[in-house]
Scaffold this motif. Structure first.
Motif, PDB file in Angstrom:
ATOM      1  N   MET A   1       1.016  -1.112  -0.154  1.00  0.00           N
ATOM      2  CA  MET A   1       0.149   0.030  -0.123  1.00  0.00           C
ATOM      3  C   MET A   1       0.873   1.357  -0.114  1.00  0.00           C
ATOM      4  O   MET A   1       1.718   1.295   0.705  1.00  0.00           O
ATOM      5  N   ALA A   2       0.597   2.148  -0.875  1.00  0.00           N
ATOM      6  CA  ALA A   2       1.512   3.454  -1.076  1.00  0.00           C
ATOM      7  C   ALA A   2       1.399   4.227   0.205  1.00  0.00           C
ATOM      8  O   ALA A   2       0.352   4.373   0.829  1.00  0.00           O
ATOM      9  N   HIS A   3       2.627   4.785   0.550  1.00  0.00           N
ATOM     10  CA  HIS A   3       2.714   5.713   1.475  1.00  0.00           C
ATOM     11  C   HIS A   3       2.809   7.201   0.777  1.00  0.00           C
ATOM     12  O   HIS A   3       3.561   7.449  -0.146  1.00  0.00           O
ATOM     13  N   VAL A   4       1.652   7.794   0.995  1.00  0.00           N
ATOM     14  CA  VAL A   4       1.334   9.239   0.325  1.00  0.00           C
ATOM     15  C   VAL A   4       1.898  10.385   0.873  1.00  0.00           C
ATOM     16  O   VAL A   4       1.369  10.550   2.095  1.00  0.00           O
ATOM     17  N   CYS A   5       2.445  11.231   0.295  1.00  0.00           N
ATOM     18  CA  CYS A   5       2.728  12.641   0.848  1.00  0.00           C
ATOM     19  C   CYS A   5       2.038  13.685  -0.059  1.00  0.00           C
ATOM     20  O   CYS A   5       2.289  14.115  -1.122  1.00  0.00           O
ATOM     21  N   HIS A   6       1.430  14.329   0.821  1.00  0.00           N
ATOM     22  CA  HIS A   6       0.378  15.487   0.354  1.00  0.00           C
ATOM     23  C   HIS A   6       0.964  16.766   0.397  1.00  0.00           C
ATOM     24  O   HIS A   6       1.570  16.966   1.664  1.00  0.00           O
ATOM     25  N   LEU A   7       1.083  17.791  -0.671  1.00  0.00           N
ATOM     26  CA  LEU A   7       1.566  19.025  -0.575  1.00  0.00           C
ATOM     27  C   LEU A   7       0.483  19.926  -0.820  1.00  0.00           C
ATOM     28  O   LEU A   7       0.016  19.728  -1.796  1.00  0.00           O
ATOM     29  N   ASN A   8       0.068  20.709   0.216  1.00  0.00           N
ATOM     30  CA  ASN A   8      -0.553  21.964  -0.154  1.00  0.00           C
ATOM     31  C   ASN A   8      -0.039  22.959   0.722  1.00  0.00           C
ATOM     32  O   ASN A   8      -0.189  22.934   1.844  1.00  0.00           O
ATOM     33  N   LEU A   9       0.473  24.112   0.253  1.00  0.00           N
ATOM     34  CA  LEU A   9       1.217  25.173   0.719  1.00  0.00           C
ATOM     35  C   LEU A   9       0.485  26.617   0.589  1.00  0.00           C
ATOM     36  O   LEU A   9       0.997  27.458   0.477  1.00  0.00           O
ATOM     37  N   SER A  10      -0.845  26.231   0.315  1.00  0.00           N
ATOM     38  CA  SER A  10      -1.764  27.471  -0.014  1.00  0.00           C
ATOM     39  C   SER A  10      -1.902  28.360   1.335  1.00  0.00           C
ATOM     40  O   SER A  10      -1.702  27.698   2.593  1.00  0.00           O
ATOM     41  N   ARG A  11      -2.210  29.532   1.211  1.00  0.00           N
ATOM     42  CA  ARG A  11      -2.651  30.293   2.457  1.00  0.00           C
ATOM     43  C   ARG A  11      -4.187  30.147   2.504  1.00  0.00           C
ATOM     44  O   ARG A  11      -5.048  29.823   1.576  1.00  0.00           O
ATOM     45  N   GLY A  12      -4.625  30.258   3.889  1.00  0.00           N
ATOM     46  CA  GLY A  12      -6.088  30.284   4.011  1.00  0.00           C
ATOM     47  C   GLY A  12      -6.773  28.941   3.763  1.00  0.00           C
ATOM     48  O   GLY A  12      -6.206  27.892   3.775  1.00  0.00           O
ATOM     49  N   TYR A  13      -8.052  28.823   3.617  1.00  0.00           N
ATOM     50  CA  TYR A  13      -8.819  27.689   3.506  1.00  0.00           C
ATOM     51  C   TYR A  13      -9.830  27.955   2.630  1.00  0.00           C
ATOM     52  O   TYR A  13     -10.824  28.343   2.855  1.00  0.00           O
ATOM     53  N   ARG A  14      -9.583  27.518   1.482  1.00  0.00           N
ATOM     54  CA  ARG A  14     -10.760  27.650   0.225  1.00  0.00           C
ATOM     55  C   ARG A  14     -10.884  26.208  -0.253  1.00  0.00           C
ATOM     56  O   ARG A  14     -10.916  25.198   0.322  1.00  0.00           O
ATOM     57  N   GLY A  15     -11.576  26.243  -1.493  1.00  0.00           N
ATOM     58  CA  GLY A  15     -11.984  24.799  -1.881  1.00  0.00           C
ATOM     59  C   GLY A  15     -11.033  23.740  -2.102  1.00  0.00           C
ATOM     60  O   GLY A  15     -11.357  22.442  -1.663  1.00  0.00           O
ATOM     61  N   GLY A  16      -9.816  24.072  -2.513  1.00  0.00           N
ATOM     62  CA  GLY A  16      -8.735  23.325  -2.837  1.00  0.00           C
ATOM     63  C   GLY A  16      -8.315  22.741  -1.398  1.00  0.00           C
ATOM     64  O   GLY A  16      -7.984  21.439  -1.286  1.00  0.00           O
TER      65      GLY A  16
END
Length: 347
Positions: A1-16
């Motif tokens: 089972m894959a070990h997943v690294c998520h990257l999200n470096l956005s400011r705030g909290y929107r739809g993405g």
């Protein structure tokens, strides 16, 4: 089972960021080992703090100096800065990555952006229209994975207080960042002023924060429409449950998840006929579509809803049925398949 690294470096909290959170929570329930690399001091990391087994790495600029935080079998980049960091990690170590694109606009022509899409193990668009833009831009196959609805909680007491505050008004809600270049609220305000001259009893509520709030407030004061700015709220479900209709007058959009949320809440929906919105809104069947930036067409559509409540209700019921298909499990299934293909070398 894959070990997943998520990257999200956005400011705030929107739809993405909401979609990133939904996916991570769904994959956690399936037992996947995950890491989330997020921007320090921003809401996403705080909101993910209770996810079992999730390794959260909150990093600050300059991001390239934090490459060691990007670890796993596959990297999933959810925003532009995250995609750039994923590409840099690939350059250094060969760690494969995928990019999810959430906007229908064509990416920039910079050498870095082109390299990001050219070297990704997979590219994903959140709607067919977005996938088509990426495929044409990068000259490569692109997968479509539709965004998912979240379970927006409704507190009956808060819902009833909102409704009591609004009284007998016909309440139209917009939920979006207050950024006119993308979300087009100036068109909604213009339509509201036009309606105020013809029809009393309508109240407009703009839920969200953003750089154009002061500009919108000035525009709202220039006419006779009843317009309320609620700011950013965590209880969007209460506002939808207390409203009579929903409008998303976007100038460009990826999928328009707020419109799906409103449909699930049982509201008749009016949206711009741009990008991913016509992929799930069928005009005059489960919602109304209007040309982007056309305040007159938006005004007429709102008047139709107001004057024909039984027809609007039938359309809202059809919208609820449409929204059921956009569930988190379907999104998680699709991404899990992509991760497996990448780690097996099939992507």
């Amino acid at each position: 089972m894959a070990h997943v690294c998520h990257l999200n470096l956005s400011r705030g909290y929107r739809g993405g960021e909401r979609q990133t959170e939904l996916l991570i929570r769904a994959l956690s329930q399936r037992g996947l080992t995950q890491r989330a690399v997020v921007r320090a001091g921003q809401p996403l990391g705080q909101r993910l703090a209770d996810v079992p087994g999730l390794d959260i790495q909150a990093i600050a600029r300059p991001f390239p100096t934090k490459l060691r935080c990007v670890q796993g079998d596959v990297v999933h980049a959810h925003d532009t800065r995250g995609a750039q960091l994923a590409w840099l990690r690939w350059r250094v170590s060969g760690l494969p990555y995928l990019v999810t694109r959430r906007l229908g606009k064509r990416p920039s022509n910079s050498a870095l952006t082109r390299a990001v899409y050219a070297n990704a193990a997979a590219c994903v668009g959140v709607a067919k229209s977005v996938s088509a833009v990426i495929a044409a831009y990068a000259g490569r196959p692109t997968t479509t994975v539709y965004s998912a609805l979240s379970d927006l909680a409704v507190n009956p007491e808060i819902r009833d207080r909102l409704r009591a505050r609004w009284g007998s008004s016909y309440v139209v809600v917009n939920v979006a960042a207050l950024v006119d270049a993308q979300k087009g609220q100036s068109c909604l305000i213009e339509a509201a002023h036009g309606l105020a001259a013809r029809q009393s009893g309508m109240h407009f509520v703009l839920v969200g924060a953003g750089r154009d709030r002061e500009r919108f407030e000035r525009q709202a004061r220039d006419g006779k429409a009843s317009i309320e700015f609620a700011g950013f709220v965590d209880n969007v479900g209460d506002y939808l449950a207390a409203a009579d209709a929903f409008v998303l007058p976007s100038r460009h959009e990826g999928i328009g998840g707020a419109a799906l949320d409103a449909m699930r809440a049982g509201l008749p929906v009016i949206a711009s006929a741009v990008d991913g919105l016509p992929e799930f809104i069928e005009h005059d069947v489960n919602g109304l579509l209007v040309p982007a930036g056309d305040s007159r067409a938006l005004e007429q559509a709102l008047l139709r809803l107001f004057e024909a409540p039984e027809w609007a209700h039938r359309m809202a019921v059809a919208g609820q049925e449409t929204a059921r298909a956009f569930n988190v499990d379907r999104m998680a299934d699709a991404y899990q398949t992509i991760y497996q293909d990448i780690t097996r070398g099939d992507a």
